[in-house]
Design a protein around this motif. Structure first.
Motif, PDB file in Angstrom:
ATOM      1  N   MET A   1       0.847  -1.181   0.000  1.00 49.73           N
ATOM      2  CA  MET A   1       0.000   0.000   0.000  1.00 49.73           C
ATOM      3  C   MET A   1       0.886   1.236   0.000  1.00 49.73           C
ATOM      4  SD  MET A   1      -2.962   1.202   2.638  1.00 49.73           S
ATOM      5  CE  MET A   1      -1.961   1.861   3.943  1.00 49.73           C
ATOM      6  N   LEU A   2       0.423   2.243  -0.664  1.00 49.75           N
ATOM      7  CA  LEU A   2       1.129   3.510  -0.724  1.00 49.75           C
ATOM      8  C   LEU A   2       0.162   4.602  -0.288  1.00 49.75           C
ATOM      9  CD1 LEU A   2       3.974   4.366  -1.756  1.00 49.75           C
ATOM     10  CD2 LEU A   2       2.878   4.947  -3.906  1.00 49.75           C
ATOM     11  N   ARG A   3       0.582   5.450   0.610  1.00 53.26           N
ATOM     12  CA  ARG A   3      -0.249   6.563   1.057  1.00 53.26           C
ATOM     13  C   ARG A   3       0.374   7.844   0.514  1.00 53.26           C
ATOM     14  NH1 ARG A   3      -0.872   5.889   6.891  1.00 53.26           N
ATOM     15  NH2 ARG A   3      -2.631   4.601   6.331  1.00 53.26           N
ATOM     16  N   VAL A   4      -0.452   8.692  -0.079  1.00 51.52           N
ATOM     17  CA  VAL A   4       0.022   9.947  -0.651  1.00 51.52           C
ATOM     18  C   VAL A   4      -0.576  11.102   0.145  1.00 51.52           C
ATOM     19  CG1 VAL A   4       0.099  11.394  -2.709  1.00 51.52           C
ATOM     20  CG2 VAL A   4       0.231   8.906  -2.936  1.00 51.52           C
ATOM     21  N   HIS A   5       0.290  11.953   0.661  1.00 47.81           N
ATOM     22  CA  HIS A   5      -0.112  13.151   1.408  1.00 47.81           C
ATOM     23  C   HIS A   5       0.127  14.346   0.492  1.00 47.81           C
ATOM     24  CE1 HIS A   5       0.007  10.814   5.201  1.00 47.81           C
ATOM     25  NE2 HIS A   5       1.088  10.261   4.676  1.00 47.81           N
ATOM     26  N   VAL A   6      -0.934  14.954  -0.016  1.00 50.67           N
ATOM     27  CA  VAL A   6      -0.798  16.110  -0.894  1.00 50.67           C
ATOM     28  C   VAL A   6      -0.685  17.349  -0.005  1.00 50.67           C
ATOM     29  CG1 VAL A   6      -1.838  17.454  -2.749  1.00 50.67           C
ATOM     30  CG2 VAL A   6      -2.100  14.954  -2.705  1.00 50.67           C
ATOM     31  N   THR A   7       0.500  17.936   0.032  1.00 47.48           N
ATOM     32  CA  THR A   7       0.768  19.063   0.930  1.00 47.48           C
ATOM     33  C   THR A   7       0.639  20.416   0.249  1.00 47.48           C
ATOM     34  OG1 THR A   7       3.133  18.780   0.505  1.00 47.48           O
ATOM     35  CG2 THR A   7       2.234  17.711   2.472  1.00 47.48           C
ATOM     36  N   GLY A   8       0.615  20.423  -1.072  1.00 42.89           N
ATOM     37  CA  GLY A   8       0.449  21.675  -1.800  1.00 42.89           C
ATOM     38  C   GLY A   8      -0.044  21.429  -3.206  1.00 42.89           C
ATOM     39  N   ILE A 174       5.398   0.366  -5.942  1.00 41.05           N
ATOM     40  CA  ILE A 174       5.986  -0.497  -4.919  1.00 41.05           C
ATOM     41  C   ILE A 174       6.612  -1.677  -5.632  1.00 41.05           C
ATOM     42  CG2 ILE A 174       5.503  -2.003  -2.955  1.00 41.05           C
ATOM     43  CD1 ILE A 174       3.325  -0.065  -2.129  1.00 41.05           C
ATOM     44  N   GLU A 175       7.795  -2.049  -5.238  1.00 42.50           N
ATOM     45  CA  GLU A 175       8.529  -3.147  -5.860  1.00 42.50           C
ATOM     46  C   GLU A 175       7.628  -4.367  -5.981  1.00 42.50           C
ATOM     47  OE1 GLU A 175      11.380  -4.501  -8.003  1.00 42.50           O
ATOM     48  OE2 GLU A 175      11.701  -2.613  -6.973  1.00 42.50           O
ATOM     49  N   GLY A 176       7.589  -4.953  -7.183  1.00 43.64           N
ATOM     50  CA  GLY A 176       6.818  -6.157  -7.406  1.00 43.64           C
ATOM     51  C   GLY A 176       5.420  -5.893  -7.955  1.00 43.64           C
TER      52      GLY A 176
END
Length: 184
Positions: A1-8, A174-176
């Motif tokens: 899982m990848l979480r993306v935090h959009v800060t701007g 993410i790898e794989g």
């Protein structure tokens, strides 16, 4: 899982939003990769933490973002780098890893950071002894490969875009995993 935090999400001329930037987090490993570092970076993080709805993850803070990737050297994308590196050195006492294409990172020190960061006063007087510093006193550097660069579980692909100065576009997965999770 990848979480993306959009800060701007703002452009170079925004007066309503912070300049474009985001933090990619891979929760299983704890890896956090900040992509670009806009001006007033500590305020960028504080404002993001105040408005975020997901309280299941730790707040974003200079001391828990160990990796910074710069896409290019326009001020709206790298103007907070000096503050970030100073805070990591003097408040956290830990070097971050700085990533970017060599064409982006090579001019970073001489054109953006050297003037304000190259000397450290060693005594509390204005004429006291000084120590000369370089970028490696503040961070470790890793150039993004022309193809794929691996950072922990992340697979980072970069290519150059059409812009006034060397600028990279990214694809992160993410790898794989067969398909990318993020394009920037």
């Amino acid at each position: 899982m990848l979480r993306v935090h959009v800060t701007g999400v703002g452009d170079a001329f925004t007066d309503r939003y912070h300049n474009a930037s985001l933090c990619v987090e891979e929760p299983a490993s704890g890896l956090r990769l900040m992509i670009d570092c806009p001006p007033a970076f500590p305020r960028v993080l504080a404002d993001y933490n105040r408005r975020r709805e997901d309280s299941t993850s730790r707040a974003l803070a200079v001391d828990n973002i160990d990796h910074l990737l710069l896409t290019h050297l326009h001020g709206d994308h790298c103007g907070g780098t000096e503050a970030y590196l100073y805070m990591r050195r003097f408040l956290c006492d830990r070097k971050p890893l700085l990533l970017g294409a060599a064409e982006v990172l090579d001019p970073l020190w001489p054109t953006r950071l050297c003037g304000g960061m190259s000397e450290l006063l060693l005594a509390p007087t204005s004429d006291g002894p000084r120590r000369q510093l370089t970028l490696t006193d503040y961070c470790d550097r890793r150039d993004l490969e022309a193809g794929v660069t691996r950072l922990g579980p992340l697979r980072i692909e970069r290519r150059f875009t059409i812009h006034h100065i060397p600028t990279t576009a990214l694809r992160i997965s993410i790898e794989g995993r067969a398909r990318p999770l993020l394009g920037y």
